[in-house]
Design a protein around this motif. Structure first.
Motif, mmCIF file in Angstrom:
data_model
loop_
_atom_site.group_PDB
_atom_site.id
_atom_site.type_symbol
_atom_site.label_atom_id
_atom_site.label_comp_id
_atom_site.label_asym_id
_atom_site.label_seq_id
_atom_site.Cartn_x
_atom_site.Cartn_y
_atom_site.Cartn_z
ATOM 1 N N ASN A 210 0.838 -1.198 0.000
ATOM 2 C CA ASN A 210 0.000 0.000 0.000
ATOM 3 C C ASN A 210 0.876 1.252 0.000
ATOM 4 O OD1 ASN A 210 -2.761 -1.306 0.435
ATOM 5 N ND2 ASN A 210 -1.577 -2.115 2.151
ATOM 6 N N VAL A 211 0.991 1.900 -1.153
ATOM 7 C CA VAL A 211 1.767 3.139 -1.241
ATOM 8 C C VAL A 211 1.100 4.233 -0.417
ATOM 9 C CG1 VAL A 211 2.628 4.915 -2.823
ATOM 10 C CG2 VAL A 211 2.649 2.500 -3.505
ATOM 11 N N ASP A 212 -0.221 4.309 -0.495
ATOM 12 C CA ASP A 212 -1.023 5.204 0.337
ATOM 13 C C ASP A 212 -2.402 4.575 0.445
ATOM 14 O OD1 ASP A 212 -2.427 5.925 -2.069
ATOM 15 O OD2 ASP A 212 -0.908 7.449 -2.472
ATOM 16 N N ARG A 213 -3.349 5.329 0.971
ATOM 17 C CA ARG A 213 -4.682 4.751 1.204
ATOM 18 C C ARG A 213 -5.422 4.407 -0.087
ATOM 19 N NH1 ARG A 213 -6.544 4.783 6.366
ATOM 20 N NH2 ARG A 213 -5.366 6.012 7.898
ATOM 21 N N SER A 214 -4.996 4.978 -1.206
ATOM 22 C CA SER A 214 -5.722 4.739 -2.456
ATOM 23 C C SER A 214 -4.882 4.051 -3.529
ATOM 24 C CB SER A 214 -6.249 6.074 -3.013
ATOM 25 O OG SER A 214 -5.184 6.970 -3.266
ATOM 26 N N THR A 215 -3.593 3.792 -3.243
ATOM 27 C CA THR A 215 -2.711 3.222 -4.267
ATOM 28 C C THR A 215 -2.053 1.950 -3.755
ATOM 29 O OG1 THR A 215 -2.201 5.480 -5.005
ATOM 30 C CG2 THR A 215 -0.802 3.703 -5.835
ATOM 31 N N THR A 216 -2.211 0.875 -4.512
ATOM 32 C CA THR A 216 -1.612 -0.411 -4.172
ATOM 33 C C THR A 216 -0.789 -0.903 -5.351
ATOM 34 O OG1 THR A 216 -3.479 -0.963 -2.733
ATOM 35 C CG2 THR A 216 -2.079 -2.774 -3.437
ATOM 36 N N VAL A 217 0.409 -1.420 -5.059
ATOM 37 C CA VAL A 217 1.263 -1.975 -6.101
ATOM 38 C C VAL A 217 1.700 -3.372 -5.669
ATOM 39 C CG1 VAL A 217 2.096 0.270 -6.893
ATOM 40 C CG2 VAL A 217 3.331 -0.945 -5.087
ATOM 41 N N LYS A 218 2.220 -4.135 -6.618
ATOM 42 C CA LYS A 218 2.726 -5.469 -6.322
ATOM 43 C C LYS A 218 4.235 -5.395 -6.053
ATOM 44 C CE LYS A 218 -0.890 -8.249 -7.052
ATOM 45 N NZ LYS A 218 -1.367 -9.264 -6.078
#
Length: 397
Positions: A210-218
């Motif tokens: 979770n980069v931030d509350r709205s962005t997720t990366v693998k």
């Protein structure tokens, strides 16, 4: 008034796993406490000023050269340095850094190198007092012609490359070299540690970060299930684990904010109180820790002029220091650092992790459930030798 270049170069690498391990007795000292707080102040400012929030730094390199510079400065400049370094007694402080340089110099250079170098313009002569302090810090001293910017840059880069096994081979360019410079102070810290905690590469899997509350990366996440030193601090809003290295008294501390967007707030708090209070309160978790942690690699090139000014050290850029070279006063024109960190499971194999404190059990009891520790959000990490912070960084994306 001539100019001086402060160059701080640092590199860190972590590699293979080993097994038979006994927890050492860690010592907490006033020097360790002062380095801890100063390191966290610097990290907070580096993080805030960096556009890329994946940052790594070796504050110890910065503090070592500032301590050396203070020997030839006076007045406000020295007072500001002393305030950051947490001391009002320069002789005692200088002795502490001298002893630290001696201690690290005695360690195996295959896993730790701490080296200082003083490059003096061939037009100037070192002040005797400064020269003595430089020798006490185990600094190499050479003459150089700064007017030939290419030769000067090559000399610095070659020295850095030789000390960091080629990992930082170009920390300066010709444009970084001021042809009117009187002196350059250089520092390299290189650490290559070997995990005692056995990460198994076959268990590294892509998982969400979770980069931030709205962005997720693998991200590739390493996995480990083991008894580890652990702590929760609700006031700071974090959980912490300790990952030991094979090399005596080296360890990585991972500080995981409770909230996805909690890292800036954690940095604010550690910049005031440091990490060591929590580090020295860590104990075996009482159960296995089920750890998922990203493998990562970060390189930072940091212009420290603004960073140092933000933490109260601005006089060195304005005021002349009269005790460094004999001919005239000098001021700092540029302070910079390049640092590199690599954290992975290279060479790691599955196996027993002996010597850790086990949970007492009766023949009728069941083991407690493992404690999940998923490093899936921006976090803070630090590499320590005993109580001395060598490297700090943040990983955010």
């Amino acid at each position: 008034m001539e100019k001086i270049l402060l160059l701080f170069v640092a590199v860190l690498a972590s590699t293979a796993a080993q097994f038979d391990y006994t927890f050492p007795d860690y010592n907490r000292t006033p020097l360790g406490d002062s380095i801890d707080v100063a390191s966290m102040k610097l990290l907070k400012e580096i993080y805030e000023q960096s556009s890329d929030k994946n940052v790594v730094s070796s504050p110890l390199g910065v503090l070592t050269l500032l301590s050396l510079y203070a020997s030839g400065s006076e007045g406000k400049s020295r007072e500001e340095i002393m305030a950051l370094l947490g001391s009002n007694d320069y002789e005692q402080l200088s002795g502490s850094y001298s002893e630290l340089s001696e201690r690290f110099a005695s360690l195996d250079p295959n896993y730790l190198i701490l080296a200082n170098k003083v490059l003096v313009s061939n037009k100037y002569t070192l002040d005797e007092g400064f020269s003595k302090t430089a020798r006490d810090y185990r600094s190499e001293v050479d003459n150089i012609n700064f007017e030939n910017q290419k030769i000067a840059a090559d000399a610095i880069n070659n020295w850095s490359s030789s000390k960091t096994k080629g990992l930082i081979d170009h920390p300066v360019s010709e444009s970084d070299i001021d042809p009117t410079a009187a002196i350059a102070l250089l520092n390299v810290i290189f650490f290559q540690g070997h995990w005692h905690v056995p990460f198994n590469a076959s268990k590294t899997k892509e998982q969400e970060f979770n980069v931030d509350r709205s962005t997720t990366v693998k991200k590739p996440m390493m996995h480990l299930r083991q008894s580890l030193h652990y702590r929760e601090d609700n006031e700071m809003g974090v959980r912490m684990i300790e990952l030991p290295y094979k090399e005596s008294k080296f360890r990585m501390i991972v500080v995981l904010p409770n909230e996805v967007d909690g890292l800036p707030g954690v940095l604010e708090k550690v910049a005031t109180q440091g990490l060591l209070e929590n580090v020295f309160r860590m104990y075996p978790a009482g159960a296995e820790v089920d750890l998922d942690m990203p493998k990562f690699e970060t390189r930072s090139k940091i212009n420290l002029n603004d960073v140092l000014s933000k933490v109260g050290v601005s006089g060195i850029f304005k005021n002349a220091a009269s005790g460094i070279v004999k001919e005239r006063g000098v001021r700092v024109s540029k302070a910079l650092q390049e640092a590199f960190v690599k954290v992975d499971e290279e060479g790691a194999t599955a196996g027993a992790f002996t010597g850790l404190v086990a949970v007492p059990m009766s023949s009728w009891s069941r083991p407690p459930p493992p404690i999940p520790f998923k490093v899936d959000r921006p976090f803070l990490y630090a590499i320590l030798n005993d109580d001395i912070v060598l490297f700090v960084g943040t990983y955010t994306h």
